[in-house]
Design a protein around this motif. Structure first.
Motif, PDB file in Angstrom:
ATOM      1  N   PHE A 102       4.856 -13.124  -7.222  1.00  0.00           N
ATOM      2  CA  PHE A 102       4.769 -12.985  -8.857  1.00  0.00           C
ATOM      3  C   PHE A 102       2.828 -11.899  -8.491  1.00  0.00           C
ATOM      4  CE2 PHE A 102       7.004 -16.386 -10.984  1.00  0.00           C
ATOM      5  CZ  PHE A 102       7.752 -16.110 -11.295  1.00  0.00           C
ATOM      6  N   PRO A 103       2.212 -12.426  -7.700  1.00  0.00           N
ATOM      7  CA  PRO A 103       0.831 -11.821  -7.109  1.00  0.00           C
ATOM      8  C   PRO A 103       1.122 -10.080  -6.714  1.00  0.00           C
ATOM      9  CG  PRO A 103       0.719 -13.820  -6.164  1.00  0.00           C
ATOM     10  CD  PRO A 103       1.957 -14.309  -6.570  1.00  0.00           C
ATOM     11  N   GLU A 104       2.896 -10.558  -6.366  1.00  0.00           N
ATOM     12  CA  GLU A 104       2.712  -8.553  -5.933  1.00  0.00           C
ATOM     13  C   GLU A 104       2.785  -8.025  -6.805  1.00  0.00           C
ATOM     14  OE1 GLU A 104       5.153  -9.353  -1.648  1.00  0.00           O
ATOM     15  OE2 GLU A 104       6.221  -8.547  -3.493  1.00  0.00           O
ATOM     16  N   PHE A 105       3.489  -8.096  -8.038  1.00  0.00           N
ATOM     17  CA  PHE A 105       3.311  -7.247  -8.817  1.00  0.00           C
ATOM     18  C   PHE A 105       1.774  -6.934 -10.068  1.00  0.00           C
ATOM     19  CE2 PHE A 105       7.581  -9.449  -8.863  1.00  0.00           C
ATOM     20  CZ  PHE A 105       8.750  -7.808  -8.919  1.00  0.00           C
ATOM     21  N   GLU A 106       1.242  -8.012  -9.844  1.00  0.00           N
ATOM     22  CA  GLU A 106      -0.324  -7.496 -10.095  1.00  0.00           C
ATOM     23  C   GLU A 106      -1.001  -6.652  -9.803  1.00  0.00           C
ATOM     24  OE1 GLU A 106      -1.884 -11.837 -10.570  1.00  0.00           O
ATOM     25  OE2 GLU A 106      -0.459 -12.640 -12.210  1.00  0.00           O
ATOM     26  N   GLU A 107      -1.009  -7.075  -8.027  1.00  0.00           N
ATOM     27  CA  GLU A 107      -1.251  -5.766  -6.790  1.00  0.00           C
ATOM     28  C   GLU A 107      -1.242  -4.678  -7.480  1.00  0.00           C
ATOM     29  OE1 GLU A 107      -2.056  -5.752  -2.439  1.00  0.00           O
ATOM     30  OE2 GLU A 107      -1.644  -7.293  -3.473  1.00  0.00           O
TER      31      GLU A 107
ATOM     32  N   ASN B 289       7.558  -4.055 -20.376  1.00  0.00           N
ATOM     33  CA  ASN B 289       6.029  -4.309 -21.072  1.00  0.00           C
ATOM     34  C   ASN B 289       4.747  -4.086 -19.648  1.00  0.00           C
ATOM     35  OD1 ASN B 289       3.749  -2.930 -22.757  1.00  0.00           O
ATOM     36  ND2 ASN B 289       5.177  -3.456 -24.882  1.00  0.00           N
ATOM     37  N   GLU B 290       3.676  -3.437 -20.267  1.00  0.00           N
ATOM     38  CA  GLU B 290       2.340  -3.586 -19.488  1.00  0.00           C
ATOM     39  C   GLU B 290       1.837  -5.011 -19.556  1.00  0.00           C
ATOM     40  OE1 GLU B 290      -0.298  -1.025 -20.154  1.00  0.00           O
ATOM     41  OE2 GLU B 290       0.103   0.786 -21.026  1.00  0.00           O
ATOM     42  N   LEU B 291       1.550  -5.381 -18.449  1.00  0.00           N
ATOM     43  CA  LEU B 291       1.255  -6.649 -17.575  1.00  0.00           C
ATOM     44  C   LEU B 291       0.282  -7.526 -18.798  1.00  0.00           C
ATOM     45  CD1 LEU B 291       1.675  -8.921 -16.110  1.00  0.00           C
ATOM     46  CD2 LEU B 291      -0.058  -8.223 -14.527  1.00  0.00           C
ATOM     47  N   ASP B 292      -0.902  -6.853 -18.843  1.00  0.00           N
ATOM     48  CA  ASP B 292      -1.578  -7.276 -20.365  1.00  0.00           C
ATOM     49  C   ASP B 292      -1.313  -7.326 -20.888  1.00  0.00           C
ATOM     50  OD1 ASP B 292      -3.779  -7.039 -18.140  1.00  0.00           O
ATOM     51  OD2 ASP B 292      -4.196  -4.846 -18.912  1.00  0.00           O
TER      52      ASP B 292
ATOM     53  N   ASN C  94       1.063  -1.121   0.062  1.00  0.00           N
ATOM     54  CA  ASN C  94       0.199  -0.067  -0.159  1.00  0.00           C
ATOM     55  C   ASN C  94       0.938   1.255   0.214  1.00  0.00           C
ATOM     56  OD1 ASN C  94      -2.087  -1.674   0.155  1.00  0.00           O
ATOM     57  ND2 ASN C  94      -2.826  -1.271   2.046  1.00  0.00           N
ATOM     58  N   ALA C  95       2.355   1.430   0.997  1.00  0.00           N
ATOM     59  CA  ALA C  95       2.705   2.278   0.650  1.00  0.00           C
ATOM     60  C   ALA C  95       3.471   2.317  -0.305  1.00  0.00           C
ATOM     61  CB  ALA C  95       4.070   1.764   1.914  1.00  0.00           C
ATOM     62  N   VAL C  96       3.846   1.338  -1.256  1.00  0.00           N
ATOM     63  CA  VAL C  96       4.370   1.714  -2.866  1.00  0.00           C
ATOM     64  C   VAL C  96       3.709   2.073  -3.846  1.00  0.00           C
ATOM     65  CG1 VAL C  96       5.466   0.400  -4.527  1.00  0.00           C
ATOM     66  CG2 VAL C  96       5.917  -0.351  -2.043  1.00  0.00           C
ATOM     67  N   LYS C  97       2.096   1.501  -3.577  1.00  0.00           N
ATOM     68  CA  LYS C  97       1.305   2.605  -4.014  1.00  0.00           C
ATOM     69  C   LYS C  97       1.025   4.236  -3.915  1.00  0.00           C
ATOM     70  CE  LYS C  97      -1.991  -0.994  -3.694  1.00  0.00           C
ATOM     71  NZ  LYS C  97      -3.356  -1.994  -3.602  1.00  0.00           N
TER      72      LYS C  97
ATOM     73  N   ASP D 121      -1.026 -16.297 -16.481  1.00  0.00           N
ATOM     74  CA  ASP D 121      -0.623 -15.448 -15.979  1.00  0.00           C
ATOM     75  C   ASP D 121       0.743 -14.953 -16.159  1.00  0.00           C
ATOM     76  OD1 ASP D 121       1.280 -17.807 -14.992  1.00  0.00           O
ATOM     77  OD2 ASP D 121      -0.093 -17.682 -12.879  1.00  0.00           O
ATOM     78  N   LEU D 122       1.540 -13.963 -15.009  1.00  0.00           N
ATOM     79  CA  LEU D 122       2.523 -13.419 -15.346  1.00  0.00           C
ATOM     80  C   LEU D 122       3.577 -14.473 -14.432  1.00  0.00           C
ATOM     81  CD1 LEU D 122       4.916 -11.139 -15.527  1.00  0.00           C
ATOM     82  CD2 LEU D 122       4.066 -11.378 -12.665  1.00  0.00           C
ATOM     83  N   GLU D 123       3.331 -15.605 -14.675  1.00  0.00           N
ATOM     84  CA  GLU D 123       4.353 -17.239 -14.634  1.00  0.00           C
ATOM     85  C   GLU D 123       4.881 -17.544 -15.383  1.00  0.00           C
ATOM     86  OE1 GLU D 123       4.841 -20.588 -11.290  1.00  0.00           O
ATOM     87  OE2 GLU D 123       3.063 -19.711 -10.811  1.00  0.00           O
ATOM     88  N   SER D 124       3.690 -18.068 -15.992  1.00  0.00           N
ATOM     89  CA  SER D 124       3.867 -18.436 -16.995  1.00  0.00           C
ATOM     90  C   SER D 124       4.381 -17.630 -17.820  1.00  0.00           C
ATOM     91  CB  SER D 124       1.992 -19.118 -17.974  1.00  0.00           C
ATOM     92  OG  SER D 124       1.848 -17.914 -18.639  1.00  0.00           O
TER      93      SER D 124
END
Length: 323
Positions: free
Chosen positions: A193-198, A215-218, A174-177, A297-300
Motif C-alpha cells: 500500500f505505501p507504494e501507491f501513496e508514494e 478515485n483519488e486517494l484523498d 522514480n522511473a514510474v513517476k 489509510d489506503l489499507e483501511s
C-alpha cells in the motif's frame, strides 16, 4: 489531467464456469498513474491480458486514443507482466536493445533510448553482465526497464517491485513517476500500500469482478477511511474468534479481523475498544503482547471495501456513489 488514453467499458471474462470480470469500467488518462488493487486471483492479470489483446473478452469494449498516423500497437503500449521475462544468455544492455528492436527502434534512436533507460533505472553497473548472473531484484528492474524503453503512451505494470530490494524499488518508483510526468498513462498493480501513496496514484479497487471504488486517494480516504487498533495477543492468551464476537458487537466496528493471535479493528472509536480490551485482560499480563493505533489509510479503505461483510446490494450502492 490529460486526454483519455485507454477506455474499458463493461468488460466481461469467464474461464469455464468461473466469472472473473463482471463488467469492469476503467478510464486511464495521459500523465496519470492508476493503482489497481485486488486480491490474488481477482482478475488483475486477466484484465491486463485483455487490454494487451492476449486474451479475447467475452463482451465489453476496450478502446485506445491514438494520435497522428501512428497505428503500430507495439509502439503505443508497454507491458511488464508479473512473470519476469529476460533473456539469460544476453547481457543487460543486449536485453534492452532486443526489447527496443521489438518496439521498432533502431540505430542512433535505439542507442539513445538504451542509455536513457539504463540511467533512469540505475542499471549501468551491470551493463555488460549476462542476465543469468543477475540477482532476482536486478532481473526485475531490467524486466521493467525493457517495457518502457520506447516511452510508451500506455504502460501496464503488474506487481513490478515483487522481490525487489529497497534500492531497486526506489529506482522503479522514480522511473514510474518520471514517465507519468512525461505524459505516459500508467496502470500499476501491487499489494504494498505505501507504494501507491508514494506514487500519488489514483486508486481503482477490483472486487468480485467489478471496480467497486475508483478515485483519488484523498477522496477515498474521506469516504471510506477508518482509523483503528491492532492488538497482538501472546500465544498463551485465552482468546479466540468466538470470544471476540461475544466481546465486541460487530455493529461497533466497520471491520474486524482476527488471525495468528492478532486482532485488527477498524472503527471510529479505537480508544473505546482498547479500553474494553485492557479492562477485560487486566491482571493477565501474558494476554496482550503489544498494541498499535492505525491511522485512516489506503489499507483501511481496501479492507473495508473487500473484506467487510457488506451485502451485494450495498456494494452496488458504494460502487455507484458520485465521484
Amino acid at each position: 489531467m490529460g486526454e483519455s488514453v485507454l477506455q474499458v467499458k463493461d468488460l466481461h471474462k469467464s474461464f469455464s464456469s468461473h466469472q472473473v470480470l463482471r463488467g469492469v469500467n476503467l478510464n486511464l488518462q495521459a500523465g496519470s498513474i492508476t493503482g489497481l488493487l485486488a486480491k490474488n486471483g481477482a482478475g488483475k492479470s486477466t484484465l491486463i491480458s485483455l487490454i494487451c489483446g492476449l486474451l479475447p473478452a467475452d463482451s465489453g469494449e476496450i478502446s485506445f486514443s491514438l494520435e497522428g498516423k501512428e497505428n503500430l500497437f507495439r509502439r503505443y503500449i508497454g507491458v511488464a507482466p508479473q512473470d519476469t521475462g529476460v533473456y539469460p544468455g544476453l547481457t543487460l544492455r543486449e536485453n534492452l536493445q532486443f526489447a527496443g528492436r521489438i518496439y521498432g527502434l533502431s540505430g542512433k534512436q535505439l542507442d539513445e533510448a538504451t542509455e536513457r533507460t539504463a540511467e533512469l533505472f540505475g542499471i549501468q553497473e551491470y551493463y555488460h553482465t549476462p542476465a543469468r548472473n543477475l540477482s532476482g531484484g536486478w532481473k526485475r528492474r531490467l524486466h521493467t526497464a525493457m517495457a518502457v524503453l520506447h516511452k510508451p503512451r500506455l504502460l501496464l505494470l503488474d506487481e513490478p517491485t515483487v522481490g525487489s530490494d529497497p534500492l531497486a524499488r526506489k529506482f522503479i518508483l522514480n522511473a514510474v513517476k518520471t514517465l507519468a510526468a512525461e505524459g505516459t498513462a500508467i496502470l500499476y498493480t501491487g499489494h504494498y500500500f505505501p507504494e501507491f501513496e508514494e506514487l500519488n496514484a489514483g486508486i481503482a479497487i477490483l472486487h468480485n469482478g467489478r471496480i467497486v471504488a475508483e478515485n483519488e486517494l484523498d477522496i477515498l480516504l474521506q469516504k471510506y477511511g477508518t482509523p483503528g487498533i491492532r492488538v497482538h495477543f501472546s500465544a498463551t492468551g485465552a482468546i479466540g474468534k468466538e470470544h471476540i464476537q461475544q466481546l465486541f458487537p460487530l455493529e461497533r466496528a466497520d471491520l474486524w479481523k482476527f488471525a495468528d493471535n492478532v486482532l485488527t479493528i477498524y472503527t471510529g472509536e479505537p480508544e473505546s475498544f482498547f479500553a474494553d480490551i485492557t479492562m477485560l485482560y487486566q491482571g493477565k499480563n501474558s494476554a496482550i503482547r503489544k498494541w498499535e493505533v492505525l491511522r485512516a489509510d489506503l489499507e483501511s479503505v481496501y479492507f473495508l471495501l473487500t473484506d467487510a461483510p457488506i451485502e451485494e446490494e450495498k456494494r452496488e450502492l458504494l460502487a455507484n456513489l458520485p465521484k
